[in-house]
Write a protein that holds these residues in place. Structure first.
Motif, PDB file in Angstrom:
ATOM      1  N   ARG A   1       2.174   6.673  -6.824  1.00 41.27           N
ATOM      2  CA  ARG A   1       1.193   7.692  -7.198  1.00 41.27           C
ATOM      3  C   ARG A   1       1.779   9.103  -7.057  1.00 41.27           C
ATOM      4  O   ARG A   1       1.559   9.968  -7.904  1.00 41.27           O
ATOM      5  CB  ARG A   1      -0.066   7.580  -6.345  1.00 41.27           C
TER       6      ARG A   1
ATOM      7  N   LEU B   1      -2.144   5.919 -10.088  1.00 39.55           N
ATOM      8  CA  LEU B   1      -1.829   4.547  -9.689  1.00 39.55           C
ATOM      9  C   LEU B   1      -1.647   3.669 -10.917  1.00 39.55           C
ATOM     10  O   LEU B   1      -2.161   3.983 -11.997  1.00 39.55           O
ATOM     11  CB  LEU B   1      -2.958   3.978  -8.822  1.00 39.55           C
TER      12      LEU B   1
ATOM     13  N   GLU C   1       1.340   4.138  -2.938  1.00 35.98           N
ATOM     14  CA  GLU C   1       1.150   5.567  -2.682  1.00 35.98           C
ATOM     15  C   GLU C   1       2.380   6.366  -3.139  1.00 35.98           C
ATOM     16  O   GLU C   1       2.234   7.463  -3.686  1.00 35.98           O
ATOM     17  CB  GLU C   1       0.856   5.825  -1.202  1.00 35.98           C
TER      18      GLU C   1
ATOM     19  N   ASP D   1       0.836  -1.198   0.000  1.00 33.10           N
ATOM     20  CA  ASP D   1       0.000   0.000   0.000  1.00 33.10           C
ATOM     21  C   ASP D   1       0.876   1.257   0.000  1.00 33.10           C
ATOM     22  O   ASP D   1       0.656   2.184  -0.790  1.00 33.10           O
ATOM     23  CB  ASP D   1      -0.919  -0.036   1.228  1.00 33.10           C
ATOM     24  N   LYS D   2       1.882   1.277   0.853  1.00 37.04           N
ATOM     25  CA  LYS D   2       2.786   2.437   0.937  1.00 37.04           C
ATOM     26  C   LYS D   2       3.590   2.603  -0.355  1.00 37.04           C
ATOM     27  O   LYS D   2       3.800   3.723  -0.828  1.00 37.04           O
ATOM     28  CB  LYS D   2       3.718   2.289   2.132  1.00 37.04           C
TER      29      LYS D   2
END
Length: 167
Positions: free
Chosen positions: A88, A94, A85, A81-82
């Protein structure tokens, strides 16, 4: 030296008309030779006790292993997840579902500003050996979904078979 009732190991056999301590010891030793080992019944009792102990301990141990795998999957999803991010922030969007998590290690075609790799190693498999599922856009009020289907590798389930997600 009027008392000759004591027997010594050094006294030869028959010197006092009786047996020596050594002869007495040898006779006792061979007479009770059966007591030097364990009987089959004793060994079976010990094996049953060990089996009962293993029966109580093993389920608790394996339950802890299952919980550890779930925790490891949660930690890996958090790390992915990190990394997504960070991707992004650098790229401005994404990766698509078709680009998948591989975009964290290799720049997709036609992507500018890619500053990766965003992971130190290849994208990991979940603790049960299955690939993580990445869906963009997400279906649970998220920008993206990360899913491990758990031990059974199928949607749904309970316990270790339950899905582990980022939402």
């Amino acid at each position: 030296m009027g008392n000759n009732n004591h027997l010594s190991a050094a006294t030869p056999a028959g010197a006092h008309g009786g047996t020596t301590v050594y002869q007495t010891y040898q006779a006792f030793r061979y007479k009770n030779s059966r007591s030097r080992g364990f009987t089959l019944l004793e060994l079976l009792v010990v094996m049953v006790i060990i089996g009962l102990l293993a029966g109580f301990v093993a389920p608790r141990y394996f339950a802890q292993v299952g919980k550890s795998r779930v925790k490891a999957a949660r930690a890996q999803i958090d790390a992915l997840d990190k990394a997504l991010e960070q991707y992004r922030l650098d790229v401005g969007h994404l990766p698509t579902t078709s680009e998948g998590l591989a975009a964290l290690n290799q720049a997709p075609q036609a992507v500018t500003n890619w500053e990766g790799p965003y992971l130190k190693k290849d994208v990991p498999l979940d603790p049960w050996g299955h690939a993580y599922i990445y869906v963009q856009p997400g279906t649970h009020q998220n920008d993206f979904d990360l899913i491990s289907y758990g031990r059974d590798g199928q949607a749904g389930g309970t316990g270790e078979d339950a899905d582990i997600t980022n939402w």
